[in-house]
Design a protein around this motif. Structure first.
Motif, short mmCIF file in Angstrom:
data_model
loop_
_atom_site.label_atom_id
_atom_site.label_comp_id
_atom_site.label_asym_id
_atom_site.label_seq_id
_atom_site.Cartn_x
_atom_site.Cartn_y
_atom_site.Cartn_z
N MET A 14 -53.09 -27.42 2.48
CA MET A 14 -53.72 -26.53 3.50
C MET A 14 -52.58 -25.64 4.07
N ILE A 15 -52.55 -24.54 4.47
CA ILE A 15 -51.22 -23.46 5.03
C ILE A 15 -51.96 -23.32 6.64
N ALA A 16 -51.02 -23.43 7.39
CA ALA A 16 -51.40 -23.18 8.75
C ALA A 16 -50.29 -22.09 9.33
N TRP A 17 -51.05 -21.04 10.16
CA TRP A 17 -50.15 -19.97 10.42
C TRP A 17 -50.43 -20.01 12.06
N LEU A 18 -49.17 -19.90 12.77
CA LEU A 18 -49.31 -20.15 14.11
C LEU A 18 -48.93 -18.50 14.53
N TYR B 152 -46.45 -21.57 8.83
CA TYR B 152 -45.90 -20.38 9.21
C TYR B 152 -46.16 -20.12 10.38
N CYS B 153 -45.00 -19.24 10.94
CA CYS B 153 -45.19 -18.94 12.55
C CYS B 153 -44.80 -17.41 12.67
N ALA B 154 -45.31 -16.75 13.61
CA ALA B 154 -44.84 -15.71 14.04
C ALA B 154 -44.02 -15.57 14.97
N PRO B 155 -43.21 -14.64 15.14
CA PRO B 155 -41.99 -14.60 16.17
C PRO B 155 -42.20 -15.31 17.28
N LEU B 156 -41.47 -16.08 17.82
CA LEU B 156 -41.74 -16.64 19.13
C LEU B 156 -41.24 -15.96 20.40
N PRO B 157 -42.08 -15.71 21.26
CA PRO B 157 -41.55 -14.94 22.41
C PRO B 157 -40.95 -15.73 23.39
N VAL C 171 -46.87 -14.12 6.38
CA VAL C 171 -47.78 -15.28 5.59
C VAL C 171 -48.23 -14.91 4.19
N PRO C 172 -48.05 -16.06 3.38
CA PRO C 172 -48.28 -15.50 2.02
C PRO C 172 -49.97 -15.32 1.81
N LEU C 173 -50.44 -14.97 0.73
CA LEU C 173 -51.90 -14.55 0.44
C LEU C 173 -52.85 -15.81 0.55
N SER D 291 -54.64 -20.45 12.42
CA SER D 291 -55.23 -20.19 11.61
C SER D 291 -54.82 -20.99 10.32
N LEU D 292 -56.10 -21.65 9.51
CA LEU D 292 -55.97 -22.52 8.30
C LEU D 292 -56.36 -21.76 7.20
N GLY D 293 -55.60 -21.77 5.96
CA GLY D 293 -56.18 -21.33 4.90
C GLY D 293 -55.30 -22.14 3.68
N SER D 294 -56.26 -21.77 2.64
CA SER D 294 -55.51 -21.92 1.31
C SER D 294 -54.80 -21.12 0.52
N SER D 295 -53.90 -21.42 -0.38
CA SER D 295 -53.19 -20.35 -0.95
C SER D 295 -54.13 -19.88 -2.04
#
Length: 378
Positions: free
Chosen positions: A1-5, A143-148, A205-207, A232-236
């Motif tokens: 599982m991939i997590a995107w912050l 994966y993480c978006a730029p941190l403010p 973030v990858p596909l 957000s959680l997702g599978s590659s």
């Protein structure tokens, strides 16, 4: 599982934990992992809140021992007892990152460093809790978006320091950051240490096949926006399989036979098959015949290659194939059906269908192909 912050307003350890719980990590599992450290006198609760119209989860950590200053070694020792082992490994890595950073900033040894603001038991609860939640959700990469990063100052045991705090800046070495209109500590050292220990990536973030998104609320109230982090959680969608490459080199096989061998290999289950012209010993022209097979069909396809080419040997070696998702659809061009093979980066019309339509319509191949890619007779 991939997590995107997506830390739109920043990130703290409790916000990270809350978002993972909101995304489906069982509170009982997280609780059990924290309890397995041997830590006593603590409590962890999760409640639903609404912040600027957005429903999120907020966690509250309470401890009987409210001291905020203790040795890093004590927290690391407790974290090392967490169960299961992967939870302990991640928690220890995060705490060691904090200890090494503090030691470097203050000119001391990591083994003897004393934590002040980060020495509370609530730090251990946050870190072990996040590690347990990630493990429960089977997250293998983050994966993480730029941190403010906010401006201003923060009060510490060493006095008033600029934001972000020096420990946070050091722990974020290599991270992607951006400015924000918010002031104060928007990213905490605990969150920064967790991202470092996890090995978070700041690349795009990858596909993904996107699944659940959880929202974790912070304790700070903002005037114009919800103070939440989204996970957000997702599978590659990229498939990697272990296959076998079969190949033999021949110099006495006719073109007709080569074509027959390749067709037979595909009919018998090869993933792909091709022949590459080469110059052999004594400057003889020849071909390397290659067949991409699954481990289950490799033996039968090897026999096919030997029997059809008359070769005396086969080379075989494992290969990893990465395949993007693909799908087939069809469109009408001048009333003629043309199938389209599509993937994430574009579409290609099936050649046989394009040729048949071109003959029927009296159009050039390239014109039929162009109209098919554009959607056909819409």
């Amino acid at each position: 599982m991939i997590a995107w912050l997506n830390p739109a307003t920043g990130l703290a350890g409790d916000m990270f934990l809350a978002a993972l719980l909101d995304a489906g990590a069982p509170l009982t599992v997280v609780w059990g992992a924290i309890a397995s450290t041997g830590l006593t006198g603590w409590d962890l609760t999760a409640t639903r809140v609404v912040d600027h119209g957005l429903t999120a989860t907020r966690v509250h950590v309470s401890v009987e021992d409210t001291a905020t200053s203790r040795s890093a070694a004590e927290l690391i020792s407790l974290a090392g007892q967490a169960k299961p082992a992967p939870v302990a490994d991640l928690a220890v890595a995060a705490l060691r990152a904090i200890a090494q950073t503090e030691a470097r900033l203050h000119g001391t040894d990591p083994d003897s460093v004393h934590l002040h603001e980060l020495g509370g038991h609530d730090t251990l609860v946050d870190i072990v809790g996040v590690a347990a939640a990630l493990h429960a959700l089977d997250v293998t990469s983050v994966y993480c978006a730029p941190l403010p990063l906010g401006a201003g100052t923060v009060s510490t045991r060493h006095g008033v320091l600029p934001c972000p705090a020096p420990a946070t800046v050091a722990l974020l070495d290599g991270a992607a950051v951006t400015g924000t209109t918010l002031t104060g500590e928007t990213v905490t050292p605990t969150a920064a240490a967790l991202l470092r220990a996890i090995g978070a990536s700041y690349d795009p973030v990858p596909l993904l096949h996107l699944g659940t998104t959880g929202y974790g609320a912070g304790t700070r109230t903002l005037a114009d926006r919800p103070n939440v982090v989204a996970v957000s959680l997702g599978s590659s969608t990229v498939e990697t399989r272990s296959l076998v490459m079969l190949e033999t080199t021949v110099d006495d096989v006719t073109g007709e036979t080569l074509g027959h061998v390749l067709d037979r290999a595909l009919e018998e289950g090869a993933h792909d098959a091709w022949a590459v012209p080469v110059t052999m010993k004594k400057s003889r022209p020849g071909h390397v015949v290659q067949v991409l097979a699954s481990p289950q069909t490799a033996a039968a396809l090897s026999e096919l290659l030997l029997a059809e080419t008359g070769s005396l040997g086969i080379r075989s070696y494992p290969v990893a194939r990465t395949a993007l998702p693909r799908w087939t659809s069809s469109v009408l061009v001048g009333g003629c059906e043309v199938r389209l093979k599509s993937g994430p980066h574009g579409s290609k019309p099936e050649f046989d269908d394009v040729a048949a339509a071109a003959r029927t319509l009296g159009l050039p191949l390239r014109e039929v192909a162009r109209r098919a890619v554009l959607g056909g007779d819409q």
